[in-house]
Design a protein around this motif. Structure first.
Motif, mmCIF file in Angstrom:
data_model
loop_
_atom_site.group_PDB
_atom_site.id
_atom_site.type_symbol
_atom_site.label_atom_id
_atom_site.label_comp_id
_atom_site.label_asym_id
_atom_site.label_seq_id
_atom_site.Cartn_x
_atom_site.Cartn_y
_atom_site.Cartn_z
ATOM 1 N N VAL A 278 -6.202 -14.278 -3.726
ATOM 2 C CA VAL A 278 -5.310 -13.738 -4.308
ATOM 3 C C VAL A 278 -3.985 -13.166 -3.520
ATOM 4 O O VAL A 278 -4.302 -12.621 -2.429
ATOM 5 N N VAL A 279 -2.683 -13.643 -4.016
ATOM 6 C CA VAL A 279 -1.519 -13.475 -3.141
ATOM 7 C C VAL A 279 -0.872 -12.312 -3.916
ATOM 8 O O VAL A 279 -0.258 -12.553 -5.017
ATOM 9 N N PRO A 280 -0.654 -10.858 -3.381
ATOM 10 C CA PRO A 280 -0.021 -9.699 -4.163
ATOM 11 C C PRO A 280 1.414 -10.237 -3.931
ATOM 12 O O PRO A 280 1.750 -10.679 -2.945
ATOM 13 N N ASN A 281 2.208 -9.490 -4.919
ATOM 14 C CA ASN A 281 3.631 -9.694 -4.852
ATOM 15 C C ASN A 281 4.301 -10.928 -4.761
ATOM 16 O O ASN A 281 5.035 -11.147 -3.734
ATOM 17 N N PHE A 282 3.973 -11.854 -5.372
ATOM 18 C CA PHE A 282 4.393 -13.222 -5.353
ATOM 19 C C PHE A 282 5.611 -13.332 -6.191
ATOM 20 O O PHE A 282 5.601 -12.811 -7.210
ATOM 21 N N GLN A 292 8.087 -10.495 -9.928
ATOM 22 C CA GLN A 292 6.797 -10.382 -8.912
ATOM 23 C C GLN A 292 5.491 -10.326 -9.762
ATOM 24 O O GLN A 292 5.428 -9.560 -10.833
ATOM 25 N N VAL A 293 4.487 -11.146 -9.298
ATOM 26 C CA VAL A 293 3.138 -11.239 -9.947
ATOM 27 C C VAL A 293 1.974 -11.275 -8.789
ATOM 28 O O VAL A 293 2.430 -11.424 -7.646
ATOM 29 N N HIS A 294 0.958 -10.965 -9.175
ATOM 30 C CA HIS A 294 -0.231 -11.208 -8.370
ATOM 31 C C HIS A 294 -0.497 -12.780 -8.863
ATOM 32 O O HIS A 294 -0.726 -13.273 -9.955
ATOM 33 N N TYR A 312 -3.356 -18.865 -11.579
ATOM 34 C CA TYR A 312 -3.335 -17.831 -12.493
ATOM 35 C C TYR A 312 -2.281 -16.583 -12.110
ATOM 36 O O TYR A 312 -2.193 -16.317 -10.859
ATOM 37 N N LEU A 313 -1.822 -16.013 -12.930
ATOM 38 C CA LEU A 313 -0.559 -15.095 -12.567
ATOM 39 C C LEU A 313 -1.072 -13.706 -13.409
ATOM 40 O O LEU A 313 -1.419 -13.651 -14.584
ATOM 41 N N ARG A 341 -3.834 -17.990 -17.199
ATOM 42 C CA ARG A 341 -4.331 -19.137 -16.652
ATOM 43 C C ARG A 341 -3.088 -20.124 -16.880
ATOM 44 O O ARG A 341 -2.844 -20.554 -18.102
ATOM 45 N N TRP A 342 -2.652 -20.752 -15.882
ATOM 46 C CA TRP A 342 -1.640 -21.722 -16.087
ATOM 47 C C TRP A 342 -2.447 -23.151 -15.961
ATOM 48 O O TRP A 342 -2.730 -23.439 -14.712
ATOM 49 N N SER A 343 -2.457 -23.889 -16.733
ATOM 50 C CA SER A 343 -3.476 -25.228 -16.706
ATOM 51 C C SER A 343 -2.377 -26.370 -16.446
ATOM 52 O O SER A 343 -1.881 -27.019 -17.260
ATOM 53 N N ARG A 344 -2.408 -26.368 -15.383
ATOM 54 C CA ARG A 344 -1.602 -27.434 -14.433
ATOM 55 C C ARG A 344 -2.462 -28.420 -13.630
ATOM 56 O O ARG A 344 -2.834 -27.617 -12.574
ATOM 57 N N HIS A 345 -2.240 -29.644 -13.626
ATOM 58 C CA HIS A 345 -3.177 -30.639 -13.276
ATOM 59 C C HIS A 345 -2.682 -31.506 -12.439
ATOM 60 O O HIS A 345 -1.579 -32.003 -12.629
#
Length: 376
Positions: A278-282, A292-294, A312-313, A341-345
């Motif tokens: 998990v990356v905070p403050n992205f 900004q999101v996690h 995921y955001l 969930r961002w379904s990117r493949h």
């Protein structure tokens, strides 16, 4: 191979009294404790020097002539001219001289072992230079002053002297230092970090739990296994005090280096048997409903053999226009927090490649997907 018997015979101690000649030499054993011995001959042979010390003709004796920084074996029948200032000899019972080179200079020695301190004295290496054992396929080995070099082992004869250096990784910045100790504050400053910004600072040593250190802590870089200094900002939320990022499972060293450098507050989270980075403050590119999101990435137990898929955001985002984004409808919960969930493949033409792909390369996919939705 020299024998282990390097002692002089008892009668050698009386040698000066037995020889009343006018030519004085200085003689020592491997300890380099020199004592005067007088000879009748100004051009003695190696055998004469050994005899002056009380050795019998049938004994195996090695005689070395030490002049300047040169050490040479003297054969029993070899004549030596006793020039002024070149009258030091090293003598011991052994079956022959061993050989090493230091800084390209050949040195003969009358025992299988020689200490670094003795070698330093023989070739007059100043204290500010350290002595290293050269290796072909691995880093050169720094030798301690008390180290006994075994000249009977293959490859140990190649030594060099040079100013000692030590390496320290400070949050991805590699420092090359010329002193074996450094204060944490100085290390941060040399790496380009403001030490007064407020950090949780940890020293990582191989095989040991991470160690919290303070700005005035002195790090001894001679300690084996030192890997890095890790920095984490002291985030204070709602007056609850500083929070330390959660690192609940180990990650690959390549991923840790990337995350430490780009996202120092990253966390490794275990939730319901699933592993998340998990990356905070992205920070999102312009064009989204929030700035900004996690950001979360799921790390499979068999990663890196199995790819990182999707991202995921939190909170869920839309475009600034209010439009929904395709393939982002599903939600997952991580530590009680809802993530979109961002379904990117990956495509068949750009598949996941174990050993080459990792968190860094997957973050490039994330960046491209986010930019594509806002047409950047």
């Amino acid at each position: 191979m020299p024998s282990n018997d390097n002692s002089r015979p008892a009668e050698a101690h009386n040698a000066p009294a037995q020889h009343a000649g006018s030519h004085e030499i200085q003689v020592a054993g491997p300890d380099l404790d020199f004592k005067p011995v007088r000879l009748d001959d100004a051009t003695p042979t190696g055998a004469q020097i050994a005899a002056a010390l009380g050795y019998r003709p049938d004994q195996q004796v090695t005689v070395l002539h030490w002049f300047g920084t040169t050490i040479e074996d003297v054969r029993p029948d070899e004549l030596v001219k006793l020039h002024e200032g070149e009258t030091r000899f090293i003598v011991a019972a052994s079956d022959g001289a061993s050989r090493l080179t230091i800084d390209g200079q050949r040195i003969d020695w009358l025992a299988r072992h020689i200490s670094v301190a003795t070698l330093r004295r023989l070739v007059n290496i100043p204290a500010e230079l350290s002595i290293y054992l050269e290796h072909e396929d691995e880093p050169d080995e720094l030798l301690d002053e008390n180290h006994q070099i075994d000249l009977g082992l293959r490859g140990v004869e190649r030594l060099i002297s040079r100013p000692a250096t030590w390496k320290l990784n400070v949050q991805g910045e590699l420092l090359t230092l010329h002193m074996p100790t450094i204060v944490v504050r100085d290390a941060l400053q040399q790496a380009g970090f403001n030490p007064d910004q407020g950090w949780h600072i940890f020293l990582k040593v191989e095989g040991h739990p991470k160690e919290p250190v303070e700005l005035d802590t002195v790090i001894d870089l001679r300690r084996k296994g030192i890997e890095k200094l890790r920095l984490t900002p002291k985030d204070v939320i709602n007056g609850e005090g500083p929070s330390v990022p959660l690192r609940a499972f180990p990650v690959l060293s390549v991923d840790e280096a990337f995350l430490d450098a780009k996202f120092p507050s990253w966390e490794a989270v275990l939730d319901g048997g699933r592993q998340w980075i998990v990356v905070p403050n992205f920070t999102l590119p312009p064009g989204y409903s929030v700035q900004q999101v996690h950001l979360a990435l799921e790390i499979q137990p068999t990663y890196p053999a199995v790819e990182i898929d999707m991202f995921y955001l939190s909170p869920a985002v839309t475009l600034s226009s209010g439009a929904q984004i395709p393939a982002t409808e599903a939600m997952v919960t991580i530590r009680g927090q809802q993530f979109q969930r961002w379904s990117r493949h990956r495509t068949p033409t750009g598949p996941w490649k174990p050993g080459l792909d990792n968190v860094k390369t997957h973050m490039a996919l994330v960046d491209n997907a986010l930019l594509k939705e806002v047409q950047q």
